[in-house]
Design an enzyme around this catalytic site. Structure first.
Site, PDB file in Angstrom:
ATOM      1  N   ILE A   1      55.960  22.398 -46.726  1.00 38.10           N
ATOM      2  CA  ILE A   1      55.755  21.070 -46.152  1.00 38.10           C
ATOM      3  C   ILE A   1      54.277  20.763 -46.314  1.00 38.10           C
ATOM      4  O   ILE A   1      53.430  21.579 -45.949  1.00 38.10           O
ATOM      5  CB  ILE A   1      56.120  21.037 -44.655  1.00 38.10           C
ATOM      6  CG1 ILE A   1      57.593  21.435 -44.438  1.00 38.10           C
ATOM      7  CG2 ILE A   1      55.841  19.661 -44.053  1.00 38.10           C
ATOM      8  CD1 ILE A   1      57.935  21.706 -42.986  1.00 38.10           C
ATOM      9  N   GLU A   2      53.959  19.589 -46.852  1.00 39.89           N
ATOM     10  CA  GLU A   2      52.557  19.255 -47.088  1.00 39.89           C
ATOM     11  C   GLU A   2      52.213  17.847 -46.624  1.00 39.89           C
ATOM     12  O   GLU A   2      53.023  16.921 -46.747  1.00 39.89           O
ATOM     13  CB  GLU A   2      52.209  19.390 -48.574  1.00 39.89           C
ATOM     14  CG  GLU A   2      52.240  20.816 -49.071  1.00 39.89           C
ATOM     15  CD  GLU A   2      51.735  20.966 -50.501  1.00 39.89           C
ATOM     16  OE1 GLU A   2      51.453  22.113 -50.900  1.00 39.89           O
ATOM     17  OE2 GLU A   2      51.612  19.941 -51.217  1.00 39.89           O
TER      18      GLU A   2
ATOM     19  N   HIS B   1      59.491  20.537 -49.820  1.00 37.86           N
ATOM     20  CA  HIS B   1      60.311  21.205 -50.835  1.00 37.86           C
ATOM     21  C   HIS B   1      61.234  22.181 -50.125  1.00 37.86           C
ATOM     22  O   HIS B   1      60.776  23.084 -49.435  1.00 37.86           O
ATOM     23  CB  HIS B   1      59.388  21.949 -51.819  1.00 37.86           C
ATOM     24  CG  HIS B   1      60.107  22.847 -52.779  1.00 37.86           C
ATOM     25  ND1 HIS B   1      59.537  24.011 -53.269  1.00 37.86           N
ATOM     26  CD2 HIS B   1      61.336  22.773 -53.347  1.00 37.86           C
ATOM     27  CE1 HIS B   1      60.378  24.596 -54.108  1.00 37.86           C
ATOM     28  NE2 HIS B   1      61.480  23.872 -54.170  1.00 37.86           N
TER      29      HIS B   1
ATOM     30  N   ASN C   1      67.775  21.748 -58.691  1.00 29.45           N
ATOM     31  CA  ASN C   1      68.754  22.817 -58.982  1.00 29.45           C
ATOM     32  C   ASN C   1      70.134  22.217 -58.745  1.00 29.45           C
ATOM     33  O   ASN C   1      70.661  22.301 -57.632  1.00 29.45           O
ATOM     34  CB  ASN C   1      68.579  24.025 -58.044  1.00 29.45           C
ATOM     35  CG  ASN C   1      67.478  24.966 -58.454  1.00 29.45           C
ATOM     36  OD1 ASN C   1      66.578  24.593 -59.186  1.00 29.45           O
ATOM     37  ND2 ASN C   1      67.539  26.191 -57.977  1.00 29.45           N
TER      38      ASN C   1
ATOM     39  N   HIS D   1      60.191  20.675 -62.965  1.00 27.64           N
ATOM     40  CA  HIS D   1      60.294  20.574 -61.500  1.00 27.64           C
ATOM     41  C   HIS D   1      59.015  21.015 -60.810  1.00 27.64           C
ATOM     42  O   HIS D   1      58.932  20.983 -59.580  1.00 27.64           O
ATOM     43  CB  HIS D   1      61.477  21.397 -60.991  1.00 27.64           C
ATOM     44  CG  HIS D   1      61.203  22.862 -60.802  1.00 27.64           C
ATOM     45  ND1 HIS D   1      60.575  23.646 -61.742  1.00 27.64           N
ATOM     46  CD2 HIS D   1      61.503  23.695 -59.759  1.00 27.64           C
ATOM     47  CE1 HIS D   1      60.492  24.889 -61.294  1.00 27.64           C
ATOM     48  NE2 HIS D   1      61.046  24.954 -60.096  1.00 27.64           N
TER      49      HIS D   1
ATOM     50  N   ALA E   1      54.936  23.320 -61.525  1.00 29.46           N
ATOM     51  CA  ALA E   1      54.044  24.033 -62.435  1.00 29.46           C
ATOM     52  C   ALA E   1      54.752  25.218 -63.081  1.00 29.46           C
ATOM     53  O   ALA E   1      54.546  25.525 -64.252  1.00 29.46           O
ATOM     54  CB  ALA E   1      52.802  24.514 -61.682  1.00 29.46           C
ATOM     55  N   GLY E   2      55.607  25.891 -62.331  1.00 33.87           N
ATOM     56  CA  GLY E   2      56.298  27.067 -62.856  1.00 33.87           C
ATOM     57  C   GLY E   2      55.441  28.323 -62.720  1.00 33.87           C
ATOM     58  O   GLY E   2      54.230  28.284 -62.925  1.00 33.87           O
TER      59      GLY E   2
END
Length: 397
Positions: free
Chosen positions: A165-166, A180, A271, A326, A328-329
Site C-alpha cells: 500500500i503506498e 497491490h 494474473n 505488470h 519492474a520484474g
C-alpha cells in the site's frame, strides 16, 4: 522498442526485451510454453522472469484451452490507484502517524479483520451484487468451502510478499493512493487444487513440463476451473476495492479540514484469464505478470518500494495481445536478495520513504528488481505514460 522474434517450437516467441538478458531457466520455460499444441501466440513482456511452469511476464493465447500455471497461484492479483485532491504541501513532515493509521485500518501480512468488513459502511462503495458474490462461493471447489469464514475476514487485507500500500506524489505534486494485492489465500488454494487436477488428465501426460498442464474446452474439468477462476478474479478485484475504500476513509479523517476528493479508481488485474478475439479467432488469453493495455485503457505499472511507478494508457498493440508489463520484474530471487543485501542497504535504497526497514523486507529491496525506467523504455509501443508517481509511504506485509 518493437519486439524481437525468437523461434519457438510451434509458434514464434515475441519478446519486448533483449533475449540475451533473459535468464536461461526463464528462456527454457518460454520454449516449453511454445511447444503446447493449443497455443495460438506468445508475447513476452520486458519484466519477464522465472515462474512456476510459466514465466512471469508472459501473455499466452490459446484456442480451446487454458493453463492454470499461466495464470499464477495468486489468481486476480493486480493494482489499484487513485488521484486525490491533496498535494505534497498538505502532508505533514512526519508521516509515521499516517502510516500507522493506514496499517490500523488495513491488516497486512497474515492479518485479517476480526469481523468481515461491511461494505455498506464504506463511503461511496458500490454494494450491488455483493450478496450474490458470496452466494456463488457455495459453488467453488468443495476442498476449500470450509474456508468461507476466513475468506470473508481476509476481504480487505493486504497479504505479504511484494504486495503493498503506498501514498505517492506525482511530478506536479499531486497525491495518489496505490495498492497491490490479490485473492489472498483462497485464490491460492483454488489455483493449487485445479493445477493438481490438470496434471492428472490424460492429455497432459506427454507434456515437456507437467506444470504446463491445461484444461480443454467443453470438459467438466474446464467448466469447474473457469467457475472458480472467475470467482477468484472477482474476489481479488473486490479485495482491492475494499482496501482502497478503507484507505480513502483514513485520508478523509486525517485531512478532514481539506475535504479530500478522489478521482475514479483505476484497477487492473495482472494474473488472470480473459476471453478475447484476435485475427478472427476466439482465444483464452492468460496474462501472468502482465496487464491488458488495449487502446485507451488505463493501467498501472509499479516499480519497487523505493522507485517510481507509472500510470499508463494502452496503445492497443495486437502483436502483444493488447498487453504490457505488470511492473519492474525481479532480477534476482528472494533468497538471493537476502544473501546479497543488508538492512543497511535497504535503508539507503528507501531513503525518504516512510516504510519498514528491517530484515523481514530485505527481499523486497529495490536492488532486487530490474530498472523500472528501462522496462518502460522497452514498451514504448505498448503504453504511453499518463503520470509518474513516487511513494513517500510504503506499507509491506
Amino acid at each position: 522498442m518493437s519486439y524481437t522474434e525468437v523461434p519457438g517450437i510451434r509458434v514464434p516467441i515475441r519478446m519486448w526485451t533483449d533475449p540475451a538478458t533473459v535468464e536461461g531457466q526463464a528462456m527454457q520455460q518460454l520454449r516449453n510454453i511454445s511447444s503446447l499444441p493449443w497455443l495460438h501466440g506468445l508475447a513476452v513482456m520486458p519484466d519477464v522472469h522465472l515462474g512456476k511452469g510459466a514465466t512471469v511476464g508472459s501473455v499466452i493465447a490459446m484456442k480451446g484451452a487454458v493453463c492454470p500455471a499461466a495464470v499464477g497461484v495468486d489468481i486476480g492479483c493486480g493494482m489499484s490507484a487513485v488521484k486525490t485532491s491533496l498535494t505534497a504541501k498538505d502532508l505533514p513532515d512526519d508521516l509515521s502517524r499516517l502510516r500507522s493509521k493506514i496499517e490500523q485500518a488495513i491488516p497486512v501480512g497474515r492479518g485479517l479483520h476480526t469481523d468481515p468488513v461491511d461494505p455498506r459502511k464504506l463511503h461511496g462503495f458500490a454494494t450491488a451484487g455483493w450478496d450474490d458474490f458470496w452466494h456463488r462461493f457455495d459453488g467453488v471447489a468443495h476442498e476449500v468451502k470450509w474456508r468461507r469464514e476466513r475468506a470473508m475476514q481476509q476481504m480487505g487485507t493486504l497479504g505479504a510478499g511484494n504486495h503493498m500500500i503506498e501514498l505517492c506524489i506525482d511530478t506536479v505534486g499531486t497525491v495518489w493512493l496505490m495498492l497491490h494485492s490479490g485473492s489472498r489465500n483462497i485464490g491460492k488454494e483454488l489455483a493449487e487444487h485445479h493445477m493438481t487436477v490438470a496434471r492428472s488428465l490424460p492429455h497432459n501426460q506427454g507434456l515437456v513440463d507437467r506444470d504446463l498442464a491445461v484444461f480443454i474446452s467443453d470438459t467438466p474439468q474446464m467448466a469447474a476451473y473457469r467457475e472458480d477462476l472467475y470467482w477468484a478474479q472477482e474476489y481479488a478485484k473486490n479485495n482491492r476495492a475494499v482496501m482502497m475504500a478503507l484507505f480513502q476513509d483514513v485520508l478523509r479523517r486525517e485531512f478532514a479540514k481539506k475535504k479530500v476528493t478522489f478521482d475514479e479508481v483505476i484497477s487492473c488485474h495482472h494474473n488472470y484469464v480473459a476471453e478475447e478475439r484476435y485475427d478472427g479467432v476466439d482465444l483464452l488469453v492468460t496474462r501472468k505478470g502482465a496487464i491488458r493495455a488495449g487502446d485507451g485503457e488505463y493501467g498501472i505499472i509499479p516499480g519497487s518500494m523505493g522507485t517510481s511507478s507509472y500510470i499508463v494508457r494502452g496503445l492497443g498493440n495486437e502483436a502483444a495481445f493488447n498487453s504490457a508489463s505488470h511492473g519492474a520484474g525481479r532480477k534476482m530471487s528472494r533468497s538471493a536478495a537476502k544473501k546479497r543485501f543488508t538492512v543497511r542497504d535497504l535503508e539507503e535504497q528507501t531513503r525518504g520513504v516512510e516504510c519498514r526497514k528491517d530484515s523481514g523486507v530485505v527481499d523486497e529491496i529495490p536492488g532486487a528488481y530490474k530498472s523500472i525506467e528501462k522496462v518502460m523504455e522497452q514498451q514504448r509501443d505498448l503504453v504511453e505514460i499518463v503520470a509518474q508517481i513516487k511513494q513517500v509511504i510504503c506499507i509491506k506485509g
